[in-house]
Structures are given as structure tokens and as C-alpha cells.
Design a protein around this motif. Structure first.
Motif, PDB file in Angstrom:
ATOM      1  N   ARG A   1      65.456 -11.044 -35.106  1.00 49.26           N
ATOM      2  CA  ARG A   1      65.776 -11.514 -36.451  1.00 49.26           C
ATOM      3  C   ARG A   1      66.901 -12.551 -36.418  1.00 49.26           C
ATOM      4  NH1 ARG A   1      61.923 -11.421 -38.095  1.00 49.26           N
ATOM      5  NH2 ARG A   1      61.256  -9.686 -39.365  1.00 49.26           N
ATOM      6  N   ALA A   2      67.851 -12.354 -35.492  1.00 47.88           N
ATOM      7  CA  ALA A   2      68.947 -13.323 -35.347  1.00 47.88           C
ATOM      8  C   ALA A   2      68.369 -14.676 -34.929  1.00 47.88           C
ATOM      9  CB  ALA A   2      69.958 -12.816 -34.317  1.00 47.88           C
ATOM     10  N   TRP A   3      67.509 -14.656 -33.947  1.00 51.13           N
ATOM     11  CA  TRP A   3      66.873 -15.890 -33.441  1.00 51.13           C
ATOM     12  C   TRP A   3      66.059 -16.541 -34.568  1.00 51.13           C
ATOM     13  CZ3 TRP A   3      62.184 -18.187 -32.845  1.00 51.13           C
ATOM     14  CH2 TRP A   3      62.047 -19.168 -31.865  1.00 51.13           C
ATOM     15  N   ASP A   4      65.274 -15.706 -35.283  1.00 47.98           N
ATOM     16  CA  ASP A   4      64.444 -16.223 -36.374  1.00 47.98           C
ATOM     17  C   ASP A   4      65.286 -16.925 -37.440  1.00 47.98           C
ATOM     18  OD1 ASP A   4      62.047 -15.281 -35.373  1.00 47.98           O
ATOM     19  OD2 ASP A   4      62.049 -13.447 -36.569  1.00 47.98           O
ATOM     20  N   MET A   5      66.420 -16.322 -37.783  1.00 48.28           N
ATOM     21  CA  MET A   5      67.253 -16.904 -38.840  1.00 48.28           C
ATOM     22  C   MET A   5      67.720 -18.299 -38.438  1.00 48.28           C
ATOM     23  SD  MET A   5      67.065 -14.881 -41.332  1.00 48.28           S
ATOM     24  CE  MET A   5      68.263 -15.394 -42.538  1.00 48.28           C
ATOM     25  N   ALA A   6      67.987 -18.484 -37.149  1.00 49.58           N
ATOM     26  CA  ALA A   6      68.371 -19.822 -36.673  1.00 49.58           C
ATOM     27  C   ALA A   6      67.147 -20.735 -36.654  1.00 49.58           C
ATOM     28  CB  ALA A   6      68.988 -19.714 -35.277  1.00 49.58           C
ATOM     29  N   PHE A   7      66.096 -20.274 -36.005  1.00 49.26           N
ATOM     30  CA  PHE A   7      64.918 -21.136 -35.799  1.00 49.26           C
ATOM     31  C   PHE A   7      64.280 -21.572 -37.121  1.00 49.26           C
ATOM     32  CE2 PHE A   7      60.270 -21.514 -35.213  1.00 49.26           C
ATOM     33  CZ  PHE A   7      60.257 -22.647 -34.409  1.00 49.26           C
TER      34      PHE A   7
ATOM     35  N   TYR B   1      60.205 -15.866 -24.174  1.00 53.54           N
ATOM     36  CA  TYR B   1      59.814 -14.547 -24.701  1.00 53.54           C
ATOM     37  C   TYR B   1      58.731 -14.688 -25.780  1.00 53.54           C
ATOM     38  CZ  TYR B   1      60.483  -9.902 -26.746  1.00 53.54           C
ATOM     39  OH  TYR B   1      60.309  -8.628 -27.213  1.00 53.54           O
ATOM     40  N   ALA B   2      57.838 -13.719 -25.807  1.00 51.93           N
ATOM     41  CA  ALA B   2      56.678 -13.777 -26.709  1.00 51.93           C
ATOM     42  C   ALA B   2      57.051 -14.055 -28.167  1.00 51.93           C
ATOM     43  CB  ALA B   2      55.911 -12.463 -26.621  1.00 51.93           C
ATOM     44  N   SER B   3      58.002 -13.293 -28.712  1.00 54.12           N
ATOM     45  CA  SER B   3      58.285 -13.450 -30.146  1.00 54.12           C
ATOM     46  C   SER B   3      58.786 -14.863 -30.464  1.00 54.12           C
ATOM     47  CB  SER B   3      59.329 -12.430 -30.605  1.00 54.12           C
ATOM     48  OG  SER B   3      58.828 -11.138 -30.411  1.00 54.12           O
ATOM     49  N   ASN B   4      59.565 -15.433 -29.551  1.00 57.37           N
ATOM     50  CA  ASN B   4      60.058 -16.796 -29.778  1.00 57.37           C
ATOM     51  C   ASN B   4      58.890 -17.797 -29.719  1.00 57.37           C
ATOM     52  OD1 ASN B   4      62.417 -15.385 -29.586  1.00 57.37           O
ATOM     53  ND2 ASN B   4      63.137 -16.346 -27.704  1.00 57.37           N
ATOM     54  N   TYR B   5      58.044 -17.607 -28.720  1.00 59.48           N
ATOM     55  CA  TYR B   5      56.921 -18.548 -28.578  1.00 59.48           C
ATOM     56  C   TYR B   5      55.948 -18.406 -29.752  1.00 59.48           C
ATOM     57  CZ  TYR B   5      54.283 -21.973 -26.005  1.00 59.48           C
ATOM     58  OH  TYR B   5      53.691 -23.151 -25.629  1.00 59.48           O
ATOM     59  N   LEU B   6      55.778 -17.181 -30.233  1.00 55.71           N
ATOM     60  CA  LEU B   6      54.910 -16.969 -31.405  1.00 55.71           C
ATOM     61  C   LEU B   6      55.472 -17.718 -32.617  1.00 55.71           C
ATOM     62  CD1 LEU B   6      54.102 -13.171 -30.946  1.00 55.71           C
ATOM     63  CD2 LEU B   6      52.436 -15.039 -30.927  1.00 55.71           C
ATOM     64  N   ALA B   7      56.794 -17.723 -32.725  1.00 56.66           N
ATOM     65  CA  ALA B   7      57.412 -18.468 -33.844  1.00 56.66           C
ATOM     66  C   ALA B   7      57.171 -19.976 -33.681  1.00 56.66           C
ATOM     67  CB  ALA B   7      58.908 -18.167 -33.923  1.00 56.66           C
ATOM     68  N   PHE B   8      57.205 -20.464 -32.431  1.00 49.84           N
ATOM     69  CA  PHE B   8      56.883 -21.895 -32.207  1.00 49.84           C
ATOM     70  C   PHE B   8      55.449 -22.171 -32.663  1.00 49.84           C
ATOM     71  CE2 PHE B   8      59.607 -21.598 -28.080  1.00 49.84           C
ATOM     72  CZ  PHE B   8      60.774 -21.709 -28.819  1.00 49.84           C
ATOM     73  N   LEU B   9      54.535 -21.283 -32.268  1.00 47.19           N
ATOM     74  CA  LEU B   9      53.117 -21.469 -32.623  1.00 47.19           C
ATOM     75  C   LEU B   9      52.929 -21.405 -34.132  1.00 47.19           C
ATOM     76  CD1 LEU B   9      51.434 -19.286 -29.842  1.00 47.19           C
ATOM     77  CD2 LEU B   9      51.408 -21.783 -29.997  1.00 47.19           C
ATOM     78  N   HIS B  10      53.663 -20.500 -34.755  1.00 39.02           N
ATOM     79  CA  HIS B  10      53.613 -20.346 -36.208  1.00 39.02           C
ATOM     80  C   HIS B  10      54.030 -21.650 -36.884  1.00 39.02           C
ATOM     81  CE1 HIS B  10      55.418 -18.289 -39.939  1.00 39.02           C
ATOM     82  NE2 HIS B  10      54.107 -18.201 -40.058  1.00 39.02           N
TER      83      HIS B  10
ATOM     84  N   ILE C   1      65.869 -27.703 -28.595  1.00 38.30           N
ATOM     85  CA  ILE C   1      65.669 -27.079 -27.281  1.00 38.30           C
ATOM     86  C   ILE C   1      65.937 -25.590 -27.507  1.00 38.30           C
ATOM     87  CG2 ILE C   1      66.461 -26.917 -24.883  1.00 38.30           C
ATOM     88  CD1 ILE C   1      67.459 -29.842 -25.170  1.00 38.30           C
ATOM     89  N   ALA C   2      64.958 -24.760 -27.166  1.00 34.85           N
ATOM     90  CA  ALA C   2      65.135 -23.304 -27.354  1.00 34.85           C
ATOM     91  C   ALA C   2      64.656 -22.616 -26.087  1.00 34.85           C
ATOM     92  CB  ALA C   2      64.331 -22.826 -28.562  1.00 34.85           C
ATOM     93  N   ILE C   3      65.593 -21.967 -25.408  1.00 29.96           N
ATOM     94  CA  ILE C   3      65.215 -21.297 -24.153  1.00 29.96           C
ATOM     95  C   ILE C   3      65.818 -19.889 -24.091  1.00 29.96           C
ATOM     96  CG2 ILE C   3      65.019 -23.467 -22.842  1.00 29.96           C
ATOM     97  CD1 ILE C   3      67.750 -22.310 -21.450  1.00 29.96           C
TER      98      ILE C   3
ATOM     99  N   TYR D   1      70.414 -26.707 -29.860  1.00 32.94           N
ATOM    100  CA  TYR D   1      70.060 -25.871 -28.707  1.00 32.94           C
ATOM    101  C   TYR D   1      70.227 -24.393 -29.079  1.00 32.94           C
ATOM    102  CZ  TYR D   1      71.081 -23.989 -23.915  1.00 32.94           C
ATOM    103  OH  TYR D   1      71.124 -23.266 -22.751  1.00 32.94           O
ATOM    104  N   ILE D   2      69.116 -23.634 -29.048  1.00 34.21           N
ATOM    105  CA  ILE D   2      69.166 -22.177 -29.290  1.00 34.21           C
ATOM    106  C   ILE D   2      68.996 -21.455 -27.955  1.00 34.21           C
ATOM    107  CG2 ILE D   2      68.200 -20.200 -30.529  1.00 34.21           C
ATOM    108  CD1 ILE D   2      66.817 -22.013 -32.466  1.00 34.21           C
ATOM    109  N   LEU D   3      69.917 -20.565 -27.674  1.00 34.58           N
ATOM    110  CA  LEU D   3      69.834 -19.786 -26.434  1.00 34.58           C
ATOM    111  C   LEU D   3      69.603 -18.315 -26.777  1.00 34.58           C
ATOM    112  CD1 LEU D   3      70.100 -19.840 -23.309  1.00 34.58           C
ATOM    113  CD2 LEU D   3      72.525 -19.297 -23.625  1.00 34.58           C
ATOM    114  N   ASP D   4      68.561 -17.740 -26.179  1.00 32.22           N
ATOM    115  CA  ASP D   4      68.278 -16.311 -26.357  1.00 32.22           C
ATOM    116  C   ASP D   4      68.978 -15.554 -25.229  1.00 32.22           C
ATOM    117  OD1 ASP D   4      67.190 -13.759 -26.260  1.00 32.22           O
ATOM    118  OD2 ASP D   4      65.157 -14.407 -26.745  1.00 32.22           O
TER     119      ASP D   4
END
Ligand SMILES: Cc1ncc(COP(=O)(O)O)c(C=O)c1O
Length: 391
Positions: A84-90, A108-117, A153-155, A182-185
Motif C-alpha cells: 500500500r505504501a508503494w501504491d500510494m507513491a506509484f 516483485y509481482a504486485s509492483n509489476y501488476l501495478a505497472f501493467l494496470h 524508475i521503480a526497482i 525513483y521509487i525503491l522497494d
């Protein structure tokens, strides 16, 4: 480190051999007690009244998290997970057709799914940075992929599926030079690796509480650099993240609290703050050294078991040790170990598809060590694997 003392401080150590710290670590007593104390208070005087009394305690998390990653308390938002923290930024970013997001193979899957979304809804494209010879994000390829279209850039620092540590600081240098957000997980690295957002140069960072920080489940935090906060339009707002100033107008909270929600689990918030203080007290460089020592030892011992294949990539490796076995499925291994009260987890290809499908790995065993684990536990763990293979 006074390992015996630390183990006494960790009730779970008496019950299980816990190599699932990359899933959720065992919490120490001060964390457990802080949570219980607040729940007791809530049950006796009411939730709102308890929150008022515990305000100083619950607010401390902002100072603790800020100390942990070297930022200001106004740059921290408390949330209920790293996702949720990552989502709020992205989801604060506005992408247009033709814009590009750069990410890495280990994402990570959830981050990549958000990119696809986002790609589905806006036409933004996703470009994946190649791995270098060590299997970590290739800095040269990142540099080559930078152009005017790149808007983010999100890694992931340490991936869910292995001991790899991506070169977050080198990425930060390029992001800063090119003025690309730049978002860092750091979900898998926070609490095991010292993290300094000034050195890394990220604009956002997401973290979870339950893993290497040893905090409660259902907790996480977001770091948002103060210079970037005023430009951020969070995907959802409420009466805590924004103020309703006129019938038809509102103003966003000027700090990272604009990413939070009003309702929070106060007991868990206090618990996470306590967990961060516990790590700081022990010192992050000391924790990191001990974890690397134990993980190296575990990898060395596993190497001596013929049908075990280590799967960790990267030049620098952390406390997450992954392997497969030619003779047993990952489910069988996990089940066998669980019967002996030894905890590991399984990483499935769908958790990190780009990386694991390329390596033709449907699943992995993830044995993740923490500083409170011991050499003896490593020995017993490897003996258990050998006895499983002998039967
Ligand atoms: C790299 C990475 N990012 C994010 C997450 C999700 O964390 P949370 O469950 O706190 O949302 C995980 C969970 O394993 C992870 O490995």
C-alpha cells in the motif's frame, strides 16, 4: 551481539527453527508487550481514549523510521503494508501514452501488476533493465535506456525470490542526474541492510514491518522526499490526508501524511515503532554483518549437499538463501522441514515472473536467516535436509 540474550528475548526461538524471516520474522518481547499493552488499554477504556493516552508513543514511529533511513519525520507515512505504501507513491504519478517506466528483472509481482494496470489504462510502456553478469540490475543498460520518455524508475532492492542486492545507490545517482523520480522497494532489505535515503538518492521508499524489522503484521511505511511531496496527488484522500476547507475545496496535508488514512491500527503502529527502536539499539551495521555471516555459512553448508542447487544471484548477497533440489519438490521439502518445526517459505514463479521464468524456475525454497539464528540451527537445518534425502 549477545545472541543468547537476544534469543531469550524472542519467545518463538524456543519453539521453532525460524528461517522464514523474509516472510515474517519472530518479534522480540518489547514489541509483543507494547502491542498487548495497547490492546489491553483499548479494551479497558475505549479505542479513541486509548489512542489519546498513547499519542506520544504512537507518534514516535515517525522519528524512529526517520532515524532508521536518515530522513525527516515529515517524510514518513505509516501504512498497513509495503504494497500500500508503494501504491500510494506509484499511483500519485500521472502517466501519458508514450511515457515509459523503467524497472528491473527481479521486480516483485504486485509492483509489476501495478505497472501493467497503468499501462492498460494510460498507454505507458514498461521497459525492463537487463541483468549484468552477476544477475543484478545492469547499470550500463539502465544508462542506455534513459531517454526523454522515461518518467519513472521503480526497482526492488532485495527481491522476494533470492539473496540478490540490487545496486540501489548507483541507480540513485543516475536518477538524480537525469532528474527522473525513483521509487525503491525495500520490503526485503529494511531491517537487514543499513539504508540511508540520502546516500541512495531515492524519492520514495516503501517498507514493511513484519519482515526483517521484526514488527507486527499489517504494518508498513512510505518515505517521500520532502521536495517531491508538494507535487504528489495521492490516489485516495480522506479527512486525515486532506482538509475540507470549503464546501467545494480541500487542501492536502503538506507532509507525507497525505498518503496515510485516518484509521490506523494504533497497537501495531506502536509495535512497529518499538521494533525499529530495537533494531536501532542493536545497530544496523552490526545486524547486517551478522546476517551476512550466517547466510554465507548456510550457503556454504548447503553447497556440500549434492542434490541441492543454490539459486541466489548477485555480487553482494543478503540473508535470503534460495535453493532447489533435483530429488524433491519444494512442497515436499517445506512439509518435511515443517514436521521438524523448521520454517522456510516457497517463492513461486508468479511472485517474480520475469526473473523466475527466465531462469526456468517454477518455485524455490527460501530459507531466510536473521541475526538471532545460530550456527547450530544452520547445522541442524542441513542435517534435516540430508536425512530427508537419505529417506
Ligand atoms: C519485494 C517485495 N515487495 C513487496 C512485498 C509486499 O510486502 P507487503 O506484504 O508488506 O505488502 C513483498 C512481500 O514479500 C516483497 O517481497
Amino acid at each position: 551481539m549477545q545472541i543468547e540474550k537476544l534469543r531469550k528475548d524472542t519467545p518463538g526461538c524456543q519453539h521453532v527453527l525460524h528461517f522464514n524471516n523474509g516472510g515474517a520474522a519472530l518479534s522480540p518481547l518489547p514489541v509483543i508487550n507494547a502491542i498487548k499493552e495497547h490492546i489491553d488499554l483499548e479494551s479497558m477504556i475505549g479505542g479513541y481514549e486509548a489512542a489519546k493516552i498513547a499519542q506520544i508513543k504512537s507518534e514516535k514511529i515517525y522519528d524512529s523510521a526517520a532515524r532508521l533511513i536518515n530522513c525527516n519525520r515529515e517524510e514518513i507515512a505509516f501504512l498497513d503494508s509495503a504494497t500500500r505504501a508503494w501504491d500510494m507513491a506509484f499511483y500519485s504519478f500521472k502517466f501519458n501514452k508514450g511515457d515509459c517506466i523503467l524497472t528491473a528483472m527481479s521486480e516483485y509481482a504486485s509492483n509489476y501488476l501495478a505497472f501493467l494496470h497503468k499501462a492498460k489504462h494510460t498507454g505507458v510502456t514498461i521497459e525492463v533493465i537487463r541483468n549484468d553478469a552477476y544477475g543484478q540490475l545492469d547499470i550500463e543498460d539502465l544508462q542506455n535506456k534513459i531517454n526523454k520518455r522515461v518518467k519513472l524508475i521503480a526497482i526492488t532492492h532485495v527481491p522476494t525470490q533470492g539473496g540478490l542486492v540490487n545496486p540501489a545507490e548507483e541507480v540513485g545517482k543516475i536518477a538524480k542526474e537525469m532528474k527522473i523520480p525513483y521509487i525503491l522497494d525495500t520490503t526485503q532489505s529494511i531491517g537487514q541492510i543499513p539504508i540511508d535515503v540520502e546516500k541512495i538518492g531515492c524519492d520514495f521508499l516503501c517498507a514493511t514491518g513484519r519482515k526483517y524489522l521484526r514488527g507486527p503484521r499489517g504494518t508498513g511505511f512510505l518515505y517521500a522526499r520532502k521536495e517531491i511531496i508538494p507535487q504528489c496527488d495521492p490516489p485516495f484522500i480522506d479527512l486525515h490526508s486532506a482538509k475540507w476547507v470549503d464546501d467545494n475545496d480541500y487542501v492536502l496535508n503538506p507532509t507525507a501524511k497525505r498518503f496515510e488514512t485516518w484509521e490506523q491500527n494504533i497497537a501495531a503502529k506502536i509495535g512497529l515503532g518499538t521494533a525499529i527502536d530495537y533494531a536501532l539499539e542493536l545497530s544496523m551495521p552490526v545486524i547486517w554483518e551478522r546476517i551476512q555471516y550466517l547466510a554465507t555459512r548456510l550457503r556454504d553448508e548447503l553447497t556440500n549437499i549434492p542434490s541441492i542447487e543454490l539459486r541466489d544471484l548477485g555480487q553482494k548477497k543478503c540473508g535470503i538463501v534460495t535453493f532447489t533440489c533435483k530429488e524433491r519438490s519444494v512442497e515436499k521439502i517445506q512439509h518435511y522441514l515443517a514436521e521438524m518445526k523448521m520454517n522456510v517459505s516457497i517463492s513461486l514463479q508468479e511472485y517474480a515472473r520475469l526473473d523466475m521464468s527466465k531462469r526456468n524456475l517454477p518455485a524455490l525454497i527460501r530459507a531466510s536467516v536473521h541475526y538471532y539464528n545460530t550456527e547450530k540451527e544452520i547445522e541442524n537445518f542441513c542435517l534435516a535436509i540430508k536425512s530427508m534425502l537419505a529417506n
